[in-house]
Design an enzyme around this catalytic site. Sequence first.
Site, mmCIF file in Angstrom:
data_model
loop_
_atom_site.group_PDB
_atom_site.id
_atom_site.type_symbol
_atom_site.label_atom_id
_atom_site.label_comp_id
_atom_site.label_asym_id
_atom_site.label_seq_id
_atom_site.Cartn_x
_atom_site.Cartn_y
_atom_site.Cartn_z
ATOM 1 N N ARG A 73 0.829 -1.212 0.000
ATOM 2 C CA ARG A 73 0.000 0.000 0.000
ATOM 3 C C ARG A 73 0.858 1.254 0.000
ATOM 4 O O ARG A 73 0.467 2.277 -0.569
ATOM 5 C CB ARG A 73 -0.945 -0.025 1.207
ATOM 6 N N TYR A 77 0.185 4.410 -2.412
ATOM 7 C CA TYR A 77 -0.075 5.769 -1.935
ATOM 8 C C TYR A 77 0.928 6.765 -2.508
ATOM 9 O O TYR A 77 0.572 7.898 -2.854
ATOM 10 C CB TYR A 77 -0.047 5.806 -0.407
ATOM 11 N N TYR A 99 -13.403 9.536 0.271
ATOM 12 C CA TYR A 99 -14.540 9.002 1.016
ATOM 13 C C TYR A 99 -14.483 9.494 2.457
ATOM 14 O O TYR A 99 -13.408 9.565 3.057
ATOM 15 C CB TYR A 99 -14.454 7.480 0.971
ATOM 16 N N HIS A 101 -14.001 11.651 5.528
ATOM 17 C CA HIS A 101 -13.169 12.823 5.832
ATOM 18 C C HIS A 101 -11.789 12.587 5.226
ATOM 19 O O HIS A 101 -11.177 11.538 5.466
ATOM 20 C CB HIS A 101 -13.056 12.983 7.347
ATOM 21 N N VAL A 104 -8.810 11.473 7.639
ATOM 22 C CA VAL A 104 -8.969 10.356 8.563
ATOM 23 C C VAL A 104 -8.596 9.050 7.875
ATOM 24 O O VAL A 104 -9.203 8.666 6.871
ATOM 25 C CB VAL A 104 -10.418 10.279 9.089
ATOM 26 N N THR A 242 -16.235 -1.536 11.870
ATOM 27 C CA THR A 242 -15.525 -0.937 13.008
ATOM 28 C C THR A 242 -15.981 -1.654 14.270
ATOM 29 O O THR A 242 -17.156 -2.006 14.398
ATOM 30 C CB THR A 242 -15.844 0.565 13.115
#
Length: 269
Positions: A73, A77, A99, A101, A104, A242
């Site tokens: 990843r 990025y 997506y 905020h 975050v 979550t």
Amino acid sequence: MKETHAGQRKGSLACVGIGITLGSHLTPLASSHIEQADVVFLAVSDGIVEKWIEAMHPDVRSLQPFYAENKPRAKTYREMVGAILTEVRANKKVCVAFYGHPGVFAWAPHESIRIARKEGYFAHMEPGISAEDCLYADLGIDPGAFGCQHYEASQLLYYKRRIDTSAYLVLWQIGSVGDKGRGASPSGNAYLQVLVERLAKDYPLSHKVVLYRAATLPIHAPNIRRIALRKLADARIDAADTLVIPPARKLDPDVKTLGRLARLDKAES
């Protein structure tokens, strides 16, 4: 390269949040950034969301092609940041829609803004409604009542963190717990069992926990499942889930400090 009268270069960057629920959470300011940009990058994997943003701007470019199976990843990025800054350096007004905020659980927007500002470009982050905001509303949690601790699930395993069981504990990205950036989620529930054993150091296995997933469409309801902690390793976990752990004990009053404050009150009266 042309520069503005203030010495700032012409290109600009706005990283905006589009919220969680389609169409409901986009702020007027975020919308204007999308509509007025020269180029819009989109960092979401939902086809419906892509069509929605494409209806707002003629040049929308998805960042999803940078992802690949077993690709680290971190590399993905960095490539995203490179693509974004290439357009900024070409003196374009760039908007990147993320997506929820944009600040975050998202490394690319922070890094893009940092580099853009360092190079003399105007760069701005416009907040959006995050999964955390939805969580408070859907689960009826007031973070000021008992307090909230938020950790990325893997980070809780990698480091020695102190958990206050009189407050809420919110663990993000439990669907990829134990993934060290390999680009693929760990298979099986063995990683979740490690998480359960870590949590069992502070909570009884009978303690009820909540698996939560916010609604992404207005016609959908949030996904809320309440199970005993011991059953977590056998639960079906979605990538967007979550874990929320309610307080397991009452707040413990600090008698000494309360007495000191009482004496101060008396002295002031």
